[in-house]
Motif scaffolding. Structure first.
Motif, PDB file in Angstrom:
ATOM      1  N   GLU A 188     -24.575  16.113  10.185  1.00 52.03           N
ATOM      2  CA  GLU A 188     -23.530  15.090  10.230  1.00 52.03           C
ATOM      3  C   GLU A 188     -22.284  15.566   9.477  1.00 52.03           C
ATOM      4  O   GLU A 188     -21.160  15.439   9.980  1.00 52.03           O
ATOM      5  N   GLU A 189     -22.478  16.129   8.301  1.00 50.43           N
ATOM      6  CA  GLU A 189     -21.336  16.572   7.513  1.00 50.43           C
ATOM      7  C   GLU A 189     -20.604  17.720   8.205  1.00 50.43           C
ATOM      8  O   GLU A 189     -19.377  17.836   8.104  1.00 50.43           O
ATOM      9  N   SER A 190     -21.351  18.580   8.931  1.00 49.06           N
ATOM     10  CA  SER A 190     -20.700  19.684   9.634  1.00 49.06           C
ATOM     11  C   SER A 190     -19.720  19.171  10.684  1.00 49.06           C
ATOM     12  O   SER A 190     -18.685  19.803  10.939  1.00 49.06           O
ATOM     13  N   LEU A 191     -20.052  18.038  11.292  1.00 47.20           N
ATOM     14  CA  LEU A 191     -19.132  17.430  12.257  1.00 47.20           C
ATOM     15  C   LEU A 191     -17.795  17.129  11.580  1.00 47.20           C
ATOM     16  O   LEU A 191     -16.716  17.463  12.102  1.00 47.20           O
ATOM     17  N   TYR A 192     -17.852  16.530  10.403  1.00 43.79           N
ATOM     18  CA  TYR A 192     -16.619  16.156   9.716  1.00 43.79           C
ATOM     19  C   TYR A 192     -15.903  17.375   9.140  1.00 43.79           C
ATOM     20  O   TYR A 192     -14.661  17.380   9.049  1.00 43.79           O
ATOM     21  N   LYS A 193     -16.653  18.418   8.770  1.00 44.84           N
ATOM     22  CA  LYS A 193     -16.011  19.666   8.339  1.00 44.84           C
ATOM     23  C   LYS A 193     -15.197  20.252   9.488  1.00 44.84           C
ATOM     24  O   LYS A 193     -14.092  20.775   9.292  1.00 44.84           O
ATOM     25  N   GLY A 194     -15.748  20.172  10.704  1.00 43.10           N
ATOM     26  CA  GLY A 194     -15.005  20.629  11.867  1.00 43.10           C
ATOM     27  C   GLY A 194     -13.776  19.778  12.123  1.00 43.10           C
ATOM     28  O   GLY A 194     -12.683  20.305  12.423  1.00 43.10           O
ATOM     29  N   LEU A 195     -13.931  18.463  11.978  1.00 40.19           N
ATOM     30  CA  LEU A 195     -12.817  17.563  12.270  1.00 40.19           C
ATOM     31  C   LEU A 195     -11.654  17.722  11.285  1.00 40.19           C
ATOM     32  O   LEU A 195     -10.527  17.336  11.601  1.00 40.19           O
ATOM     33  N   GLU A 196     -11.922  18.300  10.121  1.00 35.56           N
ATOM     34  CA  GLU A 196     -10.817  18.565   9.197  1.00 35.56           C
ATOM     35  C   GLU A 196      -9.766  19.479   9.825  1.00 35.56           C
ATOM     36  O   GLU A 196      -8.611  19.496   9.394  1.00 35.56           O
TER      37      GLU A 196
END
Length: 252
Positions: A127-135
């Protein structure tokens, strides 16, 4: 060709995305030991249709379910059926809704009952990797800046990024250009532009990255039988960053 959307189109996609987000919330209440994946599928279809939308996946290339329901070692494209969920399982639910000519698309992996600490770590990291990408989802950046950020974060936590399945553009069609890998070097691919609508969906294995497709020609599983997770949001690139279209207005 990458199709950018007008503000009117994005407004419709926002409505489709809200239907998807609410469907996830409805299903979350029913994900407990003892329920079958087919029962979850029926609940999802009933809710999607009650909102004036249709399930994006039902009938897509012959797929029989309204959602994809993938359990434990099943990564994606699990066909809903008589499989009963047990305590300690995880289930990835991928939901699409077609509303007024446009699609919303989002996947989430849920615990069933009490899961192990290591399995919870897999869910948290994915889940956190998704938001790291969205940064890196902002106008002017390159597409693979998203890909690279996801891979770096996942591998730093000793998990593996699946390479055979990718994110994608979304709009009037469920799958549009561009394809969006979740690995690779930064600085490649097209520059992101305001109005692009993208489905970013890291798929992560607890073991090795390799996957295979079962005899049903749909269900994708890890080769080594390890647990896997899948998190996805549909976003729109804006003038000042991005907007998640498949997140509840009140927060998810």
């Amino acid at each position: 060709m990458i199709i950018t959307k007008t503000p009117r189109e994005i407004a419709i996609m926002r409505e489709a995305g809200q239907i998807v987000a609410r469907t996830h919330q409805v299903l979350k209440q029913h994900i407990k030991p003892g329920i079958t994946t087919l029962e979850l599928d029926r609940i999802a279809e009933d809710y999607i249709r009650s909102q004036g939308a249709t399930p994006s996946f039902k009938g897509y290339n012959g797929f029989t379910g309204s959602v994809c329901a993938s359990v434990n070692e099943e990564l994606v494209h699990g066909i809903p059926g008589e499989r009963v969920l047990n305590d300690g399982d995880i289930i990835s639910i991928d939901i699409g809704a077609h509303y007024n000519g446009y699609h919303g698309d989002s996947a989430w992996t849920y615990p069933v009952g009490t899961i192990s600490d290591e399995t919870q770590r897999l869910l948290d990291v994915t889940e956190e990797s998704l938001y790291k990408g969205l940064e890196h989802a902002k106008a002017g950046q390159r597409l693979t800046d998203i890909s690279h950020a996801i891979q770096v974060y996942v591998e730093a936590h000793d998990f593996s990024v699946v390479r055979e399945y990718v994110g994608h553009g979304v709009g009037q069609n469920l799958h549009e250009e561009p394809q969006i890998p979740h690995y690779g070097p930064p600085g490649k691919g097209p520059r992101l532009k305001t109005g692009m609508t993208l489905a970013i969906e890291p798929m992560v294995n607890a073991g090795q990255r390799y996957v295979r497709t079962l005899a049903d020609n749909w269900t994708v599983v890890t080769v080594d039988g390890s647990m896997c997770a899948h998190f996805e949001h549909t976003i729109a690139i804006t003038d000042d960053g991005y907007e998640i279209l498949t997140k509840l207005d009140s927060g998810e």
